[in-house]
Write a protein that holds these residues in place. Sequence first.
Motif, PDB file in Angstrom:
ATOM      1  N   THR A   1      -5.964   8.211 -13.637  1.00 65.24           N
ATOM      2  CA  THR A   1      -4.835   8.388 -14.550  1.00 65.24           C
ATOM      3  C   THR A   1      -3.729   7.442 -14.134  1.00 65.24           C
ATOM      4  OG1 THR A   1      -3.959  10.205 -13.201  1.00 65.24           O
ATOM      5  CG2 THR A   1      -5.383  10.800 -15.044  1.00 65.24           C
ATOM      6  N   ALA A   2      -2.719   7.312 -14.970  1.00 66.15           N
ATOM      7  CA  ALA A   2      -1.633   6.377 -14.691  1.00 66.15           C
ATOM      8  C   ALA A   2      -0.945   6.707 -13.368  1.00 66.15           C
ATOM      9  CB  ALA A   2      -0.616   6.415 -15.826  1.00 66.15           C
ATOM     10  N   GLY A   3      -0.659   5.668 -12.595  1.00 63.40           N
ATOM     11  CA  GLY A   3       0.091   5.825 -11.359  1.00 63.40           C
ATOM     12  C   GLY A   3      -0.702   6.388 -10.199  1.00 63.40           C
TER      13      GLY A   3
ATOM     14  N   GLU B   1     -17.180  -3.295 -22.267  1.00 67.76           N
ATOM     15  CA  GLU B   1     -15.794  -3.445 -22.717  1.00 67.76           C
ATOM     16  C   GLU B   1     -14.965  -2.187 -22.473  1.00 67.76           C
ATOM     17  OE1 GLU B   1     -14.392  -6.130 -23.623  1.00 67.76           O
ATOM     18  OE2 GLU B   1     -16.145  -7.426 -23.874  1.00 67.76           O
ATOM     19  N   PHE B   2     -15.565  -1.175 -21.827  1.00 67.74           N
ATOM     20  CA  PHE B   2     -14.864   0.084 -21.587  1.00 67.74           C
ATOM     21  C   PHE B   2     -14.643   0.305 -20.096  1.00 67.74           C
ATOM     22  CE2 PHE B   2     -15.974   0.594 -25.900  1.00 67.74           C
ATOM     23  CZ  PHE B   2     -15.172   1.596 -26.434  1.00 67.74           C
ATOM     24  N   LEU B   3     -13.469   0.840 -19.769  1.00 69.80           N
ATOM     25  CA  LEU B   3     -13.103   1.159 -18.397  1.00 69.80           C
ATOM     26  C   LEU B   3     -13.607   2.560 -18.061  1.00 69.80           C
ATOM     27  CD1 LEU B   3     -11.237  -0.100 -16.078  1.00 69.80           C
ATOM     28  CD2 LEU B   3      -9.514   1.531 -16.871  1.00 69.80           C
ATOM     29  N   ALA B   4     -14.183   2.730 -16.863  1.00 70.76           N
ATOM     30  CA  ALA B   4     -14.610   4.052 -16.409  1.00 70.76           C
ATOM     31  C   ALA B   4     -13.385   4.903 -16.090  1.00 70.76           C
ATOM     32  CB  ALA B   4     -15.500   3.925 -15.184  1.00 70.76           C
ATOM     33  N   ASP B   5     -13.424   6.168 -16.483  1.00 72.51           N
ATOM     34  CA  ASP B   5     -12.230   7.010 -16.327  1.00 72.51           C
ATOM     35  C   ASP B   5     -11.879   7.278 -14.877  1.00 72.51           C
ATOM     36  OD1 ASP B   5     -14.542   8.787 -16.106  1.00 72.51           O
ATOM     37  OD2 ASP B   5     -13.095  10.420 -16.156  1.00 72.51           O
ATOM     38  N   TYR B   6     -12.839   7.130 -13.955  1.00 68.75           N
ATOM     39  CA  TYR B   6     -12.533   7.389 -12.543  1.00 68.75           C
ATOM     40  C   TYR B   6     -11.798   6.230 -11.881  1.00 68.75           C
ATOM     41  CZ  TYR B   6     -16.944   4.772 -12.083  1.00 68.75           C
ATOM     42  OH  TYR B   6     -17.949   3.840 -12.190  1.00 68.75           O
TER      43      TYR B   6
ATOM     44  N   THR C   1     -11.830  -5.018 -24.482  1.00 67.64           N
ATOM     45  CA  THR C   1     -11.482  -4.774 -25.883  1.00 67.64           C
ATOM     46  C   THR C   1     -11.798  -3.359 -26.332  1.00 67.64           C
ATOM     47  OG1 THR C   1     -13.647  -5.572 -26.627  1.00 67.64           O
ATOM     48  CG2 THR C   1     -11.866  -7.191 -26.475  1.00 67.64           C
ATOM     49  N   GLY C   2     -12.358  -2.538 -25.434  1.00 63.05           N
ATOM     50  CA  GLY C   2     -12.719  -1.173 -25.793  1.00 63.05           C
ATOM     51  C   GLY C   2     -11.635  -0.175 -25.453  1.00 63.05           C
ATOM     52  N   GLY C   3     -11.965   0.772 -24.594  1.00 56.65           N
ATOM     53  CA  GLY C   3     -11.013   1.801 -24.201  1.00 56.65           C
ATOM     54  C   GLY C   3     -11.399   2.362 -22.855  1.00 56.65           C
ATOM     55  N   ILE C   4     -10.957   3.578 -22.583  1.00 56.43           N
ATOM     56  CA  ILE C   4     -11.289   4.280 -21.349  1.00 56.43           C
ATOM     57  C   ILE C   4     -12.277   5.388 -21.709  1.00 56.43           C
ATOM     58  CG2 ILE C   4     -10.404   5.659 -19.430  1.00 56.43           C
ATOM     59  CD1 ILE C   4      -7.666   4.267 -19.945  1.00 56.43           C
TER      60      ILE C   4
ATOM     61  N   VAL D   1     -10.973   8.337 -23.988  1.00 53.93           N
ATOM     62  CA  VAL D   1      -9.629   8.864 -23.747  1.00 53.93           C
ATOM     63  C   VAL D   1      -8.680   8.203 -24.735  1.00 53.93           C
ATOM     64  CG1 VAL D   1      -7.844   9.275 -22.007  1.00 53.93           C
ATOM     65  CG2 VAL D   1     -10.254   9.103 -21.316  1.00 53.93           C
ATOM     66  N   ASN D   2      -8.550   8.781 -25.909  1.00 55.10           N
ATOM     67  CA  ASN D   2      -7.760   8.153 -26.976  1.00 55.10           C
ATOM     68  C   ASN D   2      -6.268   8.123 -26.670  1.00 55.10           C
ATOM     69  OD1 ASN D   2      -9.963   7.618 -28.741  1.00 55.10           O
ATOM     70  ND2 ASN D   2     -10.010   9.780 -29.306  1.00 55.10           N
TER      71      ASN D   2
END
Length: 216
Positions: A6-8, A40-45, A161-164, A173-174
């Motif tokens: 998550t951020a930070g 193109e997607f970042l792993a959430d971890y 260019t994708g998302g998380i 994670v929209n």
Amino acid sequence: TGVEGTAGTIQNPADCKSPMAVGSSLSYGDDIRSNEKGIEFLADYSSRGPTSDGRIKPDVVAPGHFIVAPNAEPNTEGECDGSKSPSIRRSIDVGSGVRYVSGTSMASPVVTGGAAILRQYFEEGYCNSERCCGSKGCGESFIPSGSLMKAVLMNGAQPLTGGIQRVPDGNVVNEQPLKEYDGNQGMGRINLVNSVPLEGENNIQLITVNDKFIKD
């Protein structure tokens, strides 16, 4: 770095100025499962910035999810060859000598391997005092500084260019969309072909300044 994506959440030493912090994207082809959206997607971890003083981190990202790695067996010859062609879509078991591993601890070696190739590029004389000429021996051999290596890798990176995507459930994670040069992916996924001139491969113009202070 990979602690609570998550951020930070990026932590020491990845939040320091000089080291290169690497995030983890998903993989490609046979190395993604059916519910995973790919490279193109970042792993959430994958931990994300900004740092406590507001700087963008990580610096770059690289594939780190389901990477084929050695599963060494002591005193066994040829144990890292694997017994079959790896495919996470068939099985996580890819043979006695190799295995699938995920995490930023796998994305970082991908970047390290890229950095080793770049170092060889400079040592084998692909650049001269005026510019990088793009073919072996066309220029002068030199040992690139760490700051030059970092700059070249970051400059050639391409924004995802994708998302998380959450793994393993596959939900995107929209509420945390990816943007260029943000605290989720930094400069983006490393791309060596976009980093330095290579004759017959690209038309990049590059001037390098190695181990010197750059002043206005």
